[in-house]
Every structure is written in structure tokens, then in C-alpha cells.
Design a protein around this motif. Structure first.
Motif, PDB file in Angstrom:
ATOM      1  N   LEU A  15       0.830  -1.215   0.000  1.00 48.30           N
ATOM      2  CA  LEU A  15       0.000   0.000   0.000  1.00 48.30           C
ATOM      3  C   LEU A  15       0.861   1.261   0.000  1.00 48.30           C
ATOM      4  O   LEU A  15       0.547   2.237  -0.680  1.00 48.30           O
ATOM      5  N   PHE A  16       1.961   1.227   0.761  1.00 47.08           N
ATOM      6  CA  PHE A  16       2.879   2.366   0.831  1.00 47.08           C
ATOM      7  C   PHE A  16       3.431   2.683  -0.561  1.00 47.08           C
ATOM      8  O   PHE A  16       3.498   3.842  -0.961  1.00 47.08           O
ATOM      9  N   ALA A  17       3.803   1.624  -1.297  1.00 39.97           N
ATOM     10  CA  ALA A  17       4.343   1.809  -2.651  1.00 39.97           C
ATOM     11  C   ALA A  17       3.275   2.339  -3.602  1.00 39.97           C
ATOM     12  O   ALA A  17       3.544   3.221  -4.421  1.00 39.97           O
ATOM     13  N   VAL A  18       2.038   1.822  -3.484  1.00 40.97           N
ATOM     14  CA  VAL A  18       0.961   2.240  -4.378  1.00 40.97           C
ATOM     15  C   VAL A  18       0.529   3.676  -4.086  1.00 40.97           C
ATOM     16  O   VAL A  18       0.378   4.494  -4.994  1.00 40.97           O
ATOM     17  N   ILE A  19       0.327   3.988  -2.798  1.00 39.17           N
ATOM     18  CA  ILE A  19      -0.104   5.333  -2.406  1.00 39.17           C
ATOM     19  C   ILE A  19       0.991   6.347  -2.736  1.00 39.17           C
ATOM     20  O   ILE A  19       0.719   7.446  -3.181  1.00 39.17           O
ATOM     21  N   ASP A  20       2.257   5.967  -2.529  1.00 40.68           N
ATOM     22  CA  ASP A  20       3.422   6.783  -2.874  1.00 40.68           C
ATOM     23  C   ASP A  20       3.316   8.202  -2.324  1.00 40.68           C
ATOM     24  O   ASP A  20       3.454   9.176  -3.067  1.00 40.68           O
ATOM     25  N   ILE A  21       3.040   8.308  -1.028  1.00 43.43           N
ATOM     26  CA  ILE A  21       2.854   9.631  -0.414  1.00 43.43           C
ATOM     27  C   ILE A  21       4.141  10.467  -0.463  1.00 43.43           C
ATOM     28  O   ILE A  21       4.086  11.680  -0.648  1.00 43.43           O
ATOM     29  N   ILE A  22       5.308   9.809  -0.376  1.00 42.72           N
ATOM     30  CA  ILE A  22       6.592  10.538  -0.479  1.00 42.72           C
ATOM     31  C   ILE A  22       6.738  11.118  -1.888  1.00 42.72           C
ATOM     32  O   ILE A  22       7.094  12.280  -2.056  1.00 42.72           O
ATOM     33  N   GLY A  23       6.456  10.287  -2.891  1.00 40.05           N
ATOM     34  CA  GLY A  23       6.536  10.742  -4.285  1.00 40.05           C
ATOM     35  C   GLY A  23       5.519  11.822  -4.611  1.00 40.05           C
ATOM     36  O   GLY A  23       5.699  12.599  -5.548  1.00 40.05           O
ATOM     37  N   MET A  51     -10.616   3.443   2.264  1.00 38.12           N
ATOM     38  CA  MET A  51      -9.917   2.174   2.010  1.00 38.12           C
ATOM     39  C   MET A  51     -10.529   1.025   2.798  1.00 38.12           C
ATOM     40  O   MET A  51     -10.725  -0.063   2.260  1.00 38.12           O
ATOM     41  N   VAL A  52     -10.845   1.246   4.087  1.00 38.64           N
ATOM     42  CA  VAL A  52     -11.433   0.185   4.919  1.00 38.64           C
ATOM     43  C   VAL A  52     -12.822  -0.195   4.395  1.00 38.64           C
ATOM     44  O   VAL A  52     -13.146  -1.381   4.276  1.00 38.64           O
ATOM     45  N   VAL A  53     -13.637   0.802   4.056  1.00 32.77           N
ATOM     46  CA  VAL A  53     -14.983   0.531   3.532  1.00 32.77           C
ATOM     47  C   VAL A  53     -14.886  -0.267   2.234  1.00 32.77           C
ATOM     48  O   VAL A  53     -15.593  -1.265   2.052  1.00 32.77           O
ATOM     49  N   PHE A  54     -13.990   0.153   1.335  1.00 32.90           N
ATOM     50  CA  PHE A  54     -13.847  -0.554   0.060  1.00 32.90           C
ATOM     51  C   PHE A  54     -13.344  -1.980   0.266  1.00 32.90           C
ATOM     52  O   PHE A  54     -13.736  -2.887  -0.464  1.00 32.90           O
ATOM     53  N   LEU A  55     -12.504  -2.174   1.276  1.00 31.79           N
ATOM     54  CA  LEU A  55     -12.005  -3.514   1.594  1.00 31.79           C
ATOM     55  C   LEU A  55     -13.165  -4.462   1.882  1.00 31.79           C
ATOM     56  O   LEU A  55     -13.154  -5.614   1.489  1.00 31.79           O
ATOM     57  N   PHE A  56     -14.209  -3.952   2.573  1.00 32.99           N
ATOM     58  CA  PHE A  56     -15.349  -4.785   2.947  1.00 32.99           C
ATOM     59  C   PHE A  56     -16.446  -4.852   1.884  1.00 32.99           C
ATOM     60  O   PHE A  56     -17.024  -5.914   1.673  1.00 32.99           O
ATOM     61  N   VAL A  57     -16.755  -3.740   1.227  1.00 37.92           N
ATOM     62  CA  VAL A  57     -17.874  -3.746   0.275  1.00 37.92           C
ATOM     63  C   VAL A  57     -17.433  -3.855  -1.183  1.00 37.92           C
ATOM     64  O   VAL A  57     -18.269  -4.078  -2.059  1.00 37.92           O
ATOM     65  N   GLY A  58     -16.142  -3.721  -1.426  1.00 38.27           N
ATOM     66  CA  GLY A  58     -15.630  -3.803  -2.796  1.00 38.27           C
ATOM     67  C   GLY A  58     -15.982  -5.104  -3.479  1.00 38.27           C
ATOM     68  O   GLY A  58     -16.400  -5.119  -4.637  1.00 38.27           O
ATOM     69  N   LYS A  59     -15.867  -6.218  -2.749  1.00 36.73           N
ATOM     70  CA  LYS A  59     -16.170  -7.540  -3.317  1.00 36.73           C
ATOM     71  C   LYS A  59     -17.659  -7.660  -3.648  1.00 36.73           C
ATOM     72  O   LYS A  59     -18.031  -8.208  -4.676  1.00 36.73           O
ATOM     73  N   GLY A 116      -7.055   6.091  -4.181  1.00 36.05           N
ATOM     74  CA  GLY A 116      -7.452   6.157  -5.584  1.00 36.05           C
ATOM     75  C   GLY A 116      -7.610   4.784  -6.205  1.00 36.05           C
ATOM     76  O   GLY A 116      -7.605   3.771  -5.499  1.00 36.05           O
ATOM     77  N   PRO A 117      -7.737   4.736  -7.530  1.00 35.04           N
ATOM     78  CA  PRO A 117      -7.936   3.459  -8.208  1.00 35.04           C
ATOM     79  C   PRO A 117      -6.845   2.431  -7.895  1.00 35.04           C
ATOM     80  O   PRO A 117      -7.129   1.258  -7.688  1.00 35.04           O
ATOM     81  N   GLY A 118      -5.599   2.905  -7.822  1.00 33.24           N
ATOM     82  CA  GLY A 118      -4.483   1.990  -7.542  1.00 33.24           C
ATOM     83  C   GLY A 118      -4.595   1.333  -6.175  1.00 33.24           C
ATOM     84  O   GLY A 118      -4.508   0.116  -6.040  1.00 33.24           O
ATOM     85  N   SER A 119      -4.812   2.164  -5.126  1.00 31.35           N
ATOM     86  CA  SER A 119      -4.870   1.610  -3.768  1.00 31.35           C
ATOM     87  C   SER A 119      -6.131   0.779  -3.543  1.00 31.35           C
ATOM     88  O   SER A 119      -6.087  -0.251  -2.871  1.00 31.35           O
ATOM     89  N   LEU A 120      -7.268   1.179  -4.131  1.00 24.92           N
ATOM     90  CA  LEU A 120      -8.507   0.407  -3.960  1.00 24.92           C
ATOM     91  C   LEU A 120      -8.412  -0.945  -4.670  1.00 24.92           C
ATOM     92  O   LEU A 120      -8.833  -1.974  -4.131  1.00 24.92           O
ATOM     93  N   THR A 121      -7.835  -0.938  -5.859  1.00 22.71           N
ATOM     94  CA  THR A 121      -7.623  -2.197  -6.583  1.00 22.71           C
ATOM     95  C   THR A 121      -6.673  -3.090  -5.800  1.00 22.71           C
ATOM     96  O   THR A 121      -6.901  -4.300  -5.669  1.00 22.71           O
ATOM     97  N   THR A 122      -5.632  -2.493  -5.264  1.00 23.34           N
ATOM     98  CA  THR A 122      -4.646  -3.236  -4.481  1.00 23.34           C
ATOM     99  C   THR A 122      -5.293  -3.893  -3.266  1.00 23.34           C
ATOM    100  O   THR A 122      -4.978  -5.037  -2.933  1.00 23.34           O
ATOM    101  N   LEU A 123      -6.214  -3.172  -2.598  1.00 22.41           N
ATOM    102  CA  LEU A 123      -6.878  -3.724  -1.410  1.00 22.41           C
ATOM    103  C   LEU A 123      -7.628  -5.008  -1.737  1.00 22.41           C
ATOM    104  O   LEU A 123      -7.551  -5.987  -0.991  1.00 22.41           O
ATOM    105  N   LEU A 124      -8.353  -5.020  -2.857  1.00 23.22           N
ATOM    106  CA  LEU A 124      -9.089  -6.232  -3.225  1.00 23.22           C
ATOM    107  C   LEU A 124      -8.126  -7.356  -3.607  1.00 23.22           C
ATOM    108  O   LEU A 124      -8.368  -8.521  -3.298  1.00 23.22           O
ATOM    109  N   ALA A 125      -7.036  -6.980  -4.260  1.00 19.33           N
ATOM    110  CA  ALA A 125      -6.028  -7.979  -4.620  1.00 19.33           C
ATOM    111  C   ALA A 125      -5.392  -8.560  -3.352  1.00 19.33           C
ATOM    112  O   ALA A 125      -5.181  -9.771  -3.246  1.00 19.33           O
TER     113      ALA A 125
END
Length: 193
Positions: A15-23, A51-59, A116-125
Motif C-alpha cells: 500500500l505504501f508503494a501504491v499510495i506513494d505519499i513521499i513521491g 480504504m477500509v470501507v472498500f475492503l469490505f464492500v468492494g467484493k 485512488g484506483p491503484g490503492s482500492l484495486t490493491t486492497l481487493l487484490a
């Protein structure tokens, strides 16, 4: 509850790499200049809740449209692949519109920059591979880190410098590229079994 330090660390790093808050510090600084002030707490909390909500309802949402998690994870691996290419090559494949300074803490900072799309997709993955509680701990750790970075973004920029931020971005881009390849390989097998 089955807390696993290895899974928590992996979920946090992915998640840290996907969110890339430093970048994204240059974008955060630019938003701060436009808006005059960014509510770090609000941005961190809103992105964490999303992110937490999407983790549960995304599926369930995927189920409604007839897509399984493995297919979504394969699609997600492509998004991660392109995000990684952006980070490594320093190109922009997708550009967000400028936002109203009044809402900068929520849009575009909390969504879609952080959650965003990257982190939400990553959560389901990640959900396809890790226990949910470990992913939630990974999200919470990222939200804390995001808050710290948002609060100290000006100091970090001065400390690391533009070249330092670029180097960190490229290193995380390579890590993210490797994650995208692994995610693709793991989930593509499941689709053909």
C-alpha cells in the motif's frame, strides 16, 4: 483474529508503494500553495475510511456487476504496472483536474490521490491473498504515516530535496512493478483452473 506480522508488513509496504505519499509530496506542496492550508487529519482519516470501507464492500460491488476478485486483481495488476511505469519513467499517463481550494483536503488529496484506483484495486487484490485484519492494520499504519508526511511535507521536501524525492519514487516504482508482476502471475492461474 489471526494477526501475522509478515502479512501486516507486506500489506503496509504494498500500500505504501501504491499510495506513494513521499513521491506525491510535490503535489501536496502545490495543493497547499493553491488552497493556503490542507487539513492533514481530515485527508488522512477520509482516505483511511474509504480504504477500509472498500475492503469490505468492494467484493460485493464486484459481485453485483458479475466480476470475481481474481479478474479484478488481474485488472488491478495492470493499473499497478502503469503506476509503476509512471514512477520509474517520470511520465504522466493520467492527469487529474485542478480542484477547488476549499475541498483540497478531501478531493483530490484523500481521493483519488491517496485512496485512488491503484490503492482500492490493491486492497481487493490483497484480500485475495491476506487475512482482512492484517490488511486493516496495514491501512492504519499507512494512514498514520500519511498524516505525518502531510503535516511535515514542507520540511521533508527541504530535507530530502527534489533529487531525493525522485530517487525514492523510482525505487518504489521498481518495487511496485515487481508486485504487479507477482499479482498478475498469482491471479491469472486462478482464472484458468
Amino acid at each position: 483474529m489471526d494477526f501475522n506480522l509478515k502479512e501486516i508488513a507486506a500489506a503496509f509496504m504494498i500500500l505504501f508503494a501504491v499510495i506513494d505519499i513521499i513521491g506525491n509530496i510535490p503535489i501536496v506542496i502545490d495543493l497547499r500553495k493553491k488552497a493556503g492550508h490542507i487539513q492533514s487529519e481530515k485527508a488522512a482519516i477520509v482516505s483511511g475510511v474509504l480504504m477500509v470501507v472498500f475492503l469490505f464492500v468492494g467484493k460485493s460491488i464486484l459481485g453485483l456487476i458479475g466480476v470475481d476478485v481474481n479478474s479484478f486483481a488481474v485488472a488491478g495488476s495492470f493499473i499497478l504496472f502503469f503506476i509503476a511505469l509512471e514512477m520509474i519513467l517520470g511520465i504522466t499517463l493520467y492527469k487529474e483536474d485542478d480542484s477547488d481550494p476549499m475541498t483540497a483536503s478531501v478531493f483530490p488529496l484523500a481521493f483519488p490521490l491517496i485512496a485512488g484506483p491503484g490503492s482500492l484495486t490493491t486492497l481487493l487484490a490483497l484480500r485475495a491473498e491476506f487475512n482482512t485484519e492484517n490488511i486493516i492494520v496495514g491501512i492504519i499504519l499507512n494512514v498514520i504515516f500519511i498524516y505525518i508526511v502531510l503535516k511535515t511535507s514542507s520540511k521533508i521536501e527541504k530535507l530530502i530535496g527534489k533529487n531525493g524525492i525522485n530517487i525514492i519514487r523510482k525505487v518504489f516504482g521498481v518495487i511496485l512493478l515487481a508486485i504487479a508482476v507477482k499479482l498478475f502471475a498469482t491471479n491469472i492461474k486462478a482464472l484458468f483452473v
